[in-house]
Design a protein around this motif. Structure first.
Motif, PDB file in Angstrom:
ATOM      1  N   VAL A  10       0.829  -1.205   0.000  1.00  0.00           N
ATOM      2  CA  VAL A  10       0.000   0.000   0.000  1.00  0.00           C
ATOM      3  C   VAL A  10       0.865   1.258   0.000  1.00  0.00           C
ATOM      4  O   VAL A  10       0.523   2.262  -0.625  1.00  0.00           O
ATOM      5  CB  VAL A  10      -0.971  -0.019   1.209  1.00  0.00           C
ATOM      6  CG1 VAL A  10      -1.637   1.323   1.418  1.00  0.00           C
ATOM      7  CG2 VAL A  10      -2.004  -1.104   1.027  1.00  0.00           C
ATOM      8  N   ILE A  11       2.020   1.215   0.658  1.00  0.00           N
ATOM      9  CA  ILE A  11       2.897   2.385   0.714  1.00  0.00           C
ATOM     10  C   ILE A  11       3.654   2.581  -0.597  1.00  0.00           C
ATOM     11  O   ILE A  11       3.778   3.698  -1.095  1.00  0.00           O
ATOM     12  CB  ILE A  11       3.882   2.266   1.899  1.00  0.00           C
ATOM     13  CG1 ILE A  11       3.128   2.420   3.214  1.00  0.00           C
ATOM     14  CG2 ILE A  11       4.990   3.293   1.802  1.00  0.00           C
ATOM     15  CD1 ILE A  11       3.966   2.161   4.444  1.00  0.00           C
ATOM     16  N   VAL A  12       4.142   1.506  -1.182  1.00  0.00           N
ATOM     17  CA  VAL A  12       5.017   1.627  -2.356  1.00  0.00           C
ATOM     18  C   VAL A  12       4.232   1.786  -3.661  1.00  0.00           C
ATOM     19  O   VAL A  12       4.699   2.453  -4.581  1.00  0.00           O
ATOM     20  CB  VAL A  12       5.970   0.407  -2.422  1.00  0.00           C
ATOM     21  CG1 VAL A  12       6.751   0.385  -3.711  1.00  0.00           C
ATOM     22  CG2 VAL A  12       6.920   0.438  -1.241  1.00  0.00           C
ATOM     23  N   THR A  13       3.034   1.225  -3.751  1.00  0.00           N
ATOM     24  CA  THR A  13       2.277   1.233  -5.004  1.00  0.00           C
ATOM     25  C   THR A  13       1.992   2.631  -5.562  1.00  0.00           C
ATOM     26  O   THR A  13       2.195   2.834  -6.763  1.00  0.00           O
ATOM     27  CB  THR A  13       0.963   0.439  -4.833  1.00  0.00           C
ATOM     28  OG1 THR A  13       1.293  -0.898  -4.484  1.00  0.00           O
ATOM     29  CG2 THR A  13       0.145   0.437  -6.103  1.00  0.00           C
ATOM     30  N   PRO A  14       1.554   3.614  -4.779  1.00  0.00           N
ATOM     31  CA  PRO A  14       1.316   4.933  -5.382  1.00  0.00           C
ATOM     32  C   PRO A  14       2.572   5.563  -5.971  1.00  0.00           C
ATOM     33  O   PRO A  14       2.506   6.199  -7.028  1.00  0.00           O
ATOM     34  CB  PRO A  14       0.787   5.780  -4.217  1.00  0.00           C
ATOM     35  CG  PRO A  14       0.251   4.813  -3.261  1.00  0.00           C
ATOM     36  CD  PRO A  14       1.087   3.581  -3.389  1.00  0.00           C
ATOM     37  N   ALA A  15       3.699   5.386  -5.337  1.00  0.00           N
ATOM     38  CA  ALA A  15       4.923   5.979  -5.866  1.00  0.00           C
ATOM     39  C   ALA A  15       5.387   5.254  -7.113  1.00  0.00           C
ATOM     40  O   ALA A  15       5.901   5.869  -8.055  1.00  0.00           O
ATOM     41  CB  ALA A  15       6.029   5.955  -4.809  1.00  0.00           C
ATOM     42  N   MET A  16       5.211   3.934  -7.128  1.00  0.00           N
ATOM     43  CA  MET A  16       5.715   3.150  -8.245  1.00  0.00           C
ATOM     44  C   MET A  16       4.817   3.252  -9.483  1.00  0.00           C
ATOM     45  O   MET A  16       5.320   3.301 -10.603  1.00  0.00           O
ATOM     46  CB  MET A  16       5.860   1.690  -7.828  1.00  0.00           C
ATOM     47  CG  MET A  16       6.505   0.808  -8.847  1.00  0.00           C
ATOM     48  SD  MET A  16       6.674  -0.837  -8.196  1.00  0.00           S
ATOM     49  CE  MET A  16       8.417  -0.894  -7.955  1.00  0.00           C
ATOM     50  N   PHE A  17       3.511   3.288  -9.281  1.00  0.00           N
ATOM     51  CA  PHE A  17       2.595   3.270 -10.416  1.00  0.00           C
ATOM     52  C   PHE A  17       1.800   4.559 -10.606  1.00  0.00           C
ATOM     53  O   PHE A  17       1.302   4.810 -11.703  1.00  0.00           O
ATOM     54  CB  PHE A  17       1.611   2.102 -10.272  1.00  0.00           C
ATOM     55  CG  PHE A  17       2.285   0.763 -10.273  1.00  0.00           C
ATOM     56  CD1 PHE A  17       2.973   0.329 -11.385  1.00  0.00           C
ATOM     57  CD2 PHE A  17       2.237  -0.042  -9.157  1.00  0.00           C
ATOM     58  CE1 PHE A  17       3.599  -0.902 -11.391  1.00  0.00           C
ATOM     59  CE2 PHE A  17       2.860  -1.277  -9.153  1.00  0.00           C
ATOM     60  CZ  PHE A  17       3.547  -1.712 -10.269  1.00  0.00           C
ATOM     61  N   GLY A  18       1.658   5.383  -9.575  1.00  0.00           N
ATOM     62  CA  GLY A  18       0.847   6.592  -9.689  1.00  0.00           C
ATOM     63  C   GLY A  18       1.405   7.606 -10.664  1.00  0.00           C
ATOM     64  O   GLY A  18       0.678   8.160 -11.487  1.00  0.00           O
ATOM     65  N   ALA A  64      13.979   1.581  -2.112  1.00  0.00           N
ATOM     66  CA  ALA A  64      12.829   2.423  -1.774  1.00  0.00           C
ATOM     67  C   ALA A  64      13.103   3.875  -2.148  1.00  0.00           C
ATOM     68  O   ALA A  64      12.203   4.573  -2.616  1.00  0.00           O
ATOM     69  CB  ALA A  64      12.506   2.305  -0.294  1.00  0.00           C
ATOM     70  N   ARG A  65      14.337   4.312  -1.948  1.00  0.00           N
ATOM     71  CA  ARG A  65      14.698   5.675  -2.335  1.00  0.00           C
ATOM     72  C   ARG A  65      14.561   5.861  -3.846  1.00  0.00           C
ATOM     73  O   ARG A  65      14.048   6.875  -4.321  1.00  0.00           O
ATOM     74  CB  ARG A  65      16.117   6.001  -1.885  1.00  0.00           C
ATOM     75  CG  ARG A  65      16.485   7.454  -2.180  1.00  0.00           C
ATOM     76  CD  ARG A  65      17.930   7.741  -1.897  1.00  0.00           C
ATOM     77  NE  ARG A  65      18.720   6.942  -2.828  1.00  0.00           N
ATOM     78  CZ  ARG A  65      19.891   6.387  -2.532  1.00  0.00           C
ATOM     79  NH1 ARG A  65      20.398   6.533  -1.338  1.00  0.00           N
ATOM     80  NH2 ARG A  65      20.534   5.681  -3.426  1.00  0.00           N
TER      81      ARG A  65
END
Length: 89
Positions: A10-18, A64-65
């Motif tokens: 849930v934390i990584v998905t918006p940054a990776m795909f948004g 993550a960075r």
């Protein structure tokens, strides 16, 4: 342990795909950008920027960075492109 993995997704998905989704929406059918698509682009891009900054600032890991940097850059480019297209019209 499954809940921790779900939280990470849930934390990584918006940054990776948004951000990339927002960029794709800003390039698709440029002549007709509706108000709903504009709001969608802003929502995806802003969530990508916020989560990306969170991942960059917390120094969780180099991966993550990098995902955070990807989210911030693509989200900012999507918003910049949308503003640029609105000023051209």
């Amino acid at each position: 342990m499954e809940s921790l993995a779900l939280l990470a997704v849930v934390i990584v998905t918006p940054a990776m795909f948004g951000g990339p989704i927002a960029i794709l929406l800003s390039f698709w059918n440029v002549s007709k950008i509706s108000r709903a698509r504009e709001i969608t682009i802003y929502a995806f891009a802003s969530s990508s920027i916020i989560v990306g900054i969170f991942l960059i600032v917390n120094r969780i890991s180099p991966g993550a960075r990098n995902i955070g940097i990807l989210g911030v850059i693509t989200g900012a480019l999507a918003i910049w492109r949308l503003i640029k297209l609105k000023t051209i019209k």
